[in-house]
Design a protein around this motif. Structure first.
Motif, PDB file in Angstrom:
ATOM      1  N   HIS A   8      32.177  90.005 -76.626  1.00  0.00           N
ATOM      2  CA  HIS A   8      31.195  88.929 -76.671  1.00  0.00           C
ATOM      3  C   HIS A   8      30.913  88.372 -75.279  1.00  0.00           C
ATOM      4  CE1 HIS A   8      32.348  88.883 -80.955  1.00  0.00           C
ATOM      5  NE2 HIS A   8      31.150  88.362 -81.145  1.00  0.00           N
ATOM      6  N   GLY A   9      29.685  87.931 -75.093  1.00  0.00           N
ATOM      7  CA  GLY A   9      29.310  87.186 -73.901  1.00  0.00           C
ATOM      8  C   GLY A   9      28.913  85.786 -74.316  1.00  0.00           C
ATOM      9  N   PHE A  10      29.509  84.768 -73.702  1.00  0.00           N
ATOM     10  CA  PHE A  10      29.261  83.368 -74.053  1.00  0.00           C
ATOM     11  C   PHE A  10      28.480  82.680 -72.935  1.00  0.00           C
ATOM     12  CE2 PHE A  10      32.826  84.643 -76.604  1.00  0.00           C
ATOM     13  CZ  PHE A  10      32.631  84.004 -77.816  1.00  0.00           C
ATOM     14  N   PHE A  11      27.473  81.879 -73.337  1.00  0.00           N
ATOM     15  CA  PHE A  11      26.602  81.204 -72.383  1.00  0.00           C
ATOM     16  C   PHE A  11      26.586  79.702 -72.661  1.00  0.00           C
ATOM     17  CE2 PHE A  11      25.190  85.523 -72.792  1.00  0.00           C
ATOM     18  CZ  PHE A  11      24.824  85.913 -71.514  1.00  0.00           C
ATOM     19  N   GLN A  12      26.742  78.905 -71.619  1.00  0.00           N
ATOM     20  CA  GLN A  12      26.579  77.466 -71.676  1.00  0.00           C
ATOM     21  C   GLN A  12      25.596  77.059 -70.588  1.00  0.00           C
ATOM     22  OE1 GLN A  12      30.821  76.101 -71.420  1.00  0.00           O
ATOM     23  NE2 GLN A  12      30.200  74.744 -73.094  1.00  0.00           N
ATOM     24  N   ILE A  13      24.598  76.248 -70.959  1.00  0.00           N
ATOM     25  CA  ILE A  13      23.592  75.813 -70.003  1.00  0.00           C
ATOM     26  C   ILE A  13      23.532  74.296 -70.007  1.00  0.00           C
ATOM     27  CG2 ILE A  13      21.171  75.926 -69.316  1.00  0.00           C
ATOM     28  CD1 ILE A  13      20.972  78.601 -70.716  1.00  0.00           C
ATOM     29  N   PHE A  14      23.705  73.690 -68.844  1.00  0.00           N
ATOM     30  CA  PHE A  14      23.579  72.243 -68.665  1.00  0.00           C
ATOM     31  C   PHE A  14      22.394  71.980 -67.749  1.00  0.00           C
ATOM     32  CE2 PHE A  14      27.957  73.492 -69.170  1.00  0.00           C
ATOM     33  CZ  PHE A  14      28.480  72.608 -70.106  1.00  0.00           C
ATOM     34  N   CYS A  15      21.623  70.925 -68.037  1.00  0.00           N
ATOM     35  CA  CYS A  15      20.464  70.611 -67.205  1.00  0.00           C
ATOM     36  C   CYS A  15      20.279  69.100 -67.121  1.00  0.00           C
ATOM     37  CB  CYS A  15      19.202  71.263 -67.762  1.00  0.00           C
ATOM     38  SG  CYS A  15      17.759  71.099 -66.662  1.00  0.00           S
ATOM     39  N   HIS A  50      11.068  58.656 -50.683  1.00  0.00           N
ATOM     40  CA  HIS A  50      12.512  58.862 -50.636  1.00  0.00           C
ATOM     41  C   HIS A  50      13.090  59.276 -51.976  1.00  0.00           C
ATOM     42  CE1 HIS A  50      12.070  54.811 -52.260  1.00  0.00           C
ATOM     43  NE2 HIS A  50      13.271  54.945 -52.778  1.00  0.00           N
ATOM     44  N   ARG A  51      12.310  59.182 -53.049  1.00  0.00           N
ATOM     45  CA  ARG A  51      12.844  59.453 -54.376  1.00  0.00           C
ATOM     46  C   ARG A  51      13.202  60.924 -54.563  1.00  0.00           C
ATOM     47  NH1 ARG A  51       9.381  55.949 -58.822  1.00  0.00           N
ATOM     48  NH2 ARG A  51       9.905  53.887 -58.001  1.00  0.00           N
ATOM     49  N   SER A  52      14.286  61.152 -55.281  1.00  0.00           N
ATOM     50  CA  SER A  52      14.711  62.521 -55.552  1.00  0.00           C
ATOM     51  C   SER A  52      13.748  63.180 -56.526  1.00  0.00           C
ATOM     52  CB  SER A  52      16.125  62.532 -56.138  1.00  0.00           C
ATOM     53  OG  SER A  52      16.489  63.828 -56.545  1.00  0.00           O
ATOM     54  N   ARG A  53      13.336  64.391 -56.219  1.00  0.00           N
ATOM     55  CA  ARG A  53      12.414  65.119 -57.087  1.00  0.00           C
ATOM     56  C   ARG A  53      13.008  66.473 -57.471  1.00  0.00           C
ATOM     57  NH1 ARG A  53      10.034  62.500 -53.248  1.00  0.00           N
ATOM     58  NH2 ARG A  53      10.241  64.215 -51.779  1.00  0.00           N
ATOM     59  N   VAL A  54      14.347  66.518 -57.566  1.00  0.00           N
ATOM     60  CA  VAL A  54      15.038  67.780 -57.841  1.00  0.00           C
ATOM     61  C   VAL A  54      15.785  67.683 -59.159  1.00  0.00           C
ATOM     62  CG1 VAL A  54      16.842  69.350 -57.047  1.00  0.00           C
ATOM     63  CG2 VAL A  54      15.275  68.341 -55.401  1.00  0.00           C
ATOM     64  N   GLU A  55      15.665  68.713 -59.983  1.00  0.00           N
ATOM     65  CA  GLU A  55      16.475  68.800 -61.189  1.00  0.00           C
ATOM     66  C   GLU A  55      17.472  69.939 -61.021  1.00  0.00           C
ATOM     67  OE1 GLU A  55      14.551  70.416 -64.799  1.00  0.00           O
ATOM     68  OE2 GLU A  55      12.698  70.420 -63.623  1.00  0.00           O
ATOM     69  N   GLU A  69      18.441  74.851 -58.808  1.00  0.00           N
ATOM     70  CA  GLU A  69      17.708  73.612 -58.657  1.00  0.00           C
ATOM     71  C   GLU A  69      16.231  73.926 -58.460  1.00  0.00           C
ATOM     72  OE1 GLU A  69      19.121  71.517 -55.203  1.00  0.00           O
ATOM     73  OE2 GLU A  69      17.792  72.642 -53.837  1.00  0.00           O
ATOM     74  N   ARG A  70      15.398  72.954 -58.802  1.00  0.00           N
ATOM     75  CA  ARG A  70      13.959  73.086 -58.550  1.00  0.00           C
ATOM     76  C   ARG A  70      13.355  71.697 -58.470  1.00  0.00           C
ATOM     77  NH1 ARG A  70      10.860  74.926 -64.164  1.00  0.00           N
ATOM     78  NH2 ARG A  70      11.439  73.090 -65.398  1.00  0.00           N
ATOM     79  N   SER A  71      12.187  71.620 -57.865  1.00  0.00           N
ATOM     80  CA  SER A  71      11.469  70.355 -57.808  1.00  0.00           C
ATOM     81  C   SER A  71      11.000  69.987 -59.198  1.00  0.00           C
ATOM     82  CB  SER A  71      10.269  70.458 -56.856  1.00  0.00           C
ATOM     83  OG  SER A  71      10.696  70.757 -55.551  1.00  0.00           O
ATOM     84  N   ARG A  72      10.887  68.699 -59.443  1.00  0.00           N
ATOM     85  CA  ARG A  72      10.434  68.244 -60.748  1.00  0.00           C
ATOM     86  C   ARG A  72       8.992  68.635 -60.992  1.00  0.00           C
ATOM     87  NH1 ARG A  72      13.025  62.136 -60.887  1.00  0.00           N
ATOM     88  NH2 ARG A  72      15.194  62.770 -61.127  1.00  0.00           N
ATOM     89  N   ASN A  73       8.572  68.449 -62.244  1.00  0.00           N
ATOM     90  CA  ASN A  73       7.228  68.839 -62.640  1.00  0.00           C
ATOM     91  C   ASN A  73       6.174  67.972 -61.957  1.00  0.00           C
ATOM     92  OD1 ASN A  73       8.222  70.804 -64.345  1.00  0.00           O
ATOM     93  ND2 ASN A  73       8.339  69.425 -66.078  1.00  0.00           N
ATOM     94  N   THR A  74       4.934  68.392 -62.068  1.00  0.00           N
ATOM     95  CA  THR A  74       3.822  67.689 -61.462  1.00  0.00           C
ATOM     96  C   THR A  74       3.850  66.206 -61.780  1.00  0.00           C
ATOM     97  OG1 THR A  74       2.459  69.670 -61.641  1.00  0.00           O
ATOM     98  CG2 THR A  74       1.308  67.588 -61.362  1.00  0.00           C
TER      99      THR A  74
END
Length: 277
Positions: free
Chosen positions: A120-127, A103-108, A243-248
């Motif tokens: 100018h082009g401005f980029f912000q990335i949150f993870c 049941h544990r979430s495995r998505v980031e 979104e993607r599944s977490r690492n191995t």
């Protein structure tokens, strides 16, 4: 090791070879009892032990029997199927762990905000995963031409026409910011910020091109685009959600109670023999 020490399984058409000692490590398991030849679900055909089950899961079953741990790929999702196979082979500690963790979430989740202001082009990335953001930040390089603009980069050579690298900014562990584009210093003099994203070695100045490369990089890294929206019409800010599944996952499981009991019995037996001597 002789050929007699090896045993080959045919699980639903897929073959796997292991050793008898691996099977004997889990004495309480059903798969270990095939050695007595009394289980009707295990049939010896052409020198191979045939089992009419899904071979997709047997790789993980065998990994657990060999090492006491399993490695699940990021895209793995059929926890119920793996639990059923573990139960079938009598590997109850493995089945119990799978049932408890299915049941544990495995998505980031990753959010990319992009806005254009003049040149100018401005980029912000949150993870949600800090390690993912660190790895991405190491792949992004900003190259500045005329770095002495407004005294912002006094430590770099003055009046240089060769682009010099500067790091992306990390306001917190879960986000980073950078921008690209040009500034007019004088009538015929410009400062420029280029962006490179490994493994692509191009130095891109146009913010739309940088956006395209960044999105393509995330998709190749296993993310999928799940939503796009305009955050601000006035500031021309767009938001892209990925979104993607977490690492191995590498899961270490403890010994079965029976295996631990046998180990203790063996130790006590050795101590008893030592006393007799």
């Amino acid at each position: 090791m002789s050929a007699q020490d090896l045993i080959t399984f045919n699980i639903g058409g897929q073959t796997f070879t292991t050793t008898l000692s691996t099977l004997r490590r889990h004495q309480d398991s059903r798969i270990a009892r095939i050695l007595d030849g009394k289980d009707a679900d295990f049939k010896v055909i052409s020198g191979q032990v045939f089992v009419d089950r899904d071979g997709t899961f047997f790789k993980y079953i065998l990994d657990y029997m060999r090492t006491g741990q399993i490695t699940l790929p990021a895209e793995f999702s059929d926890y119920n199927g793996l639990a059923q196979e573990a139960q079938f082979y009598g590997l109850h500690p493995l089945a119990l762990w799978v049932e408890r963790n299915s049941h544990r979430s495995r998505v980031e989740v990753l959010e990319l905000r992009f806005s254009v202001q003049e040149t100018h082009g401005f980029f912000q990335i949150f993870c949600s995963n800090n390690k993912t953001l660190e790895a991405l930040a190491r792949r992004i390089s900003i190259f500045v031409e005329h770095p002495n603009l407004n005294g912002n980069f006094p430590h770099l050579p003055q009046n240089s026409s060769t682009p010099h690298p500067v790091p992306v900014q990390r306001p917190s562990h879960h986000n980073m910011v950078f921008h690209c584009g040009t500034d007019q210093l004088a009538r015929d003099d410009f400062s420029a910020r280029f962006v490179t994203i490994e493994p692509d070695d191009r130095k891109l100045l146009n913010s739309t091109n940088v956006l395209g490369l960044l999105v393509d990089t995330l998709l190749k890294d296993g993310f999928r685009l799940i939503d796009t929206r305009t955050v601000s019409q006035e500031e021309k800010t767009e938001c892209y959600m990925f979104e993607r599944s977490r690492n191995t996952q590498i899961v270490v499981l403890s010994e079965t109670p029976r295996a631990e009991h046998l180990r203790r019995q063996d130790t006590q037996s050795q101590l008893g023999e030592g006393k007799k001597k």
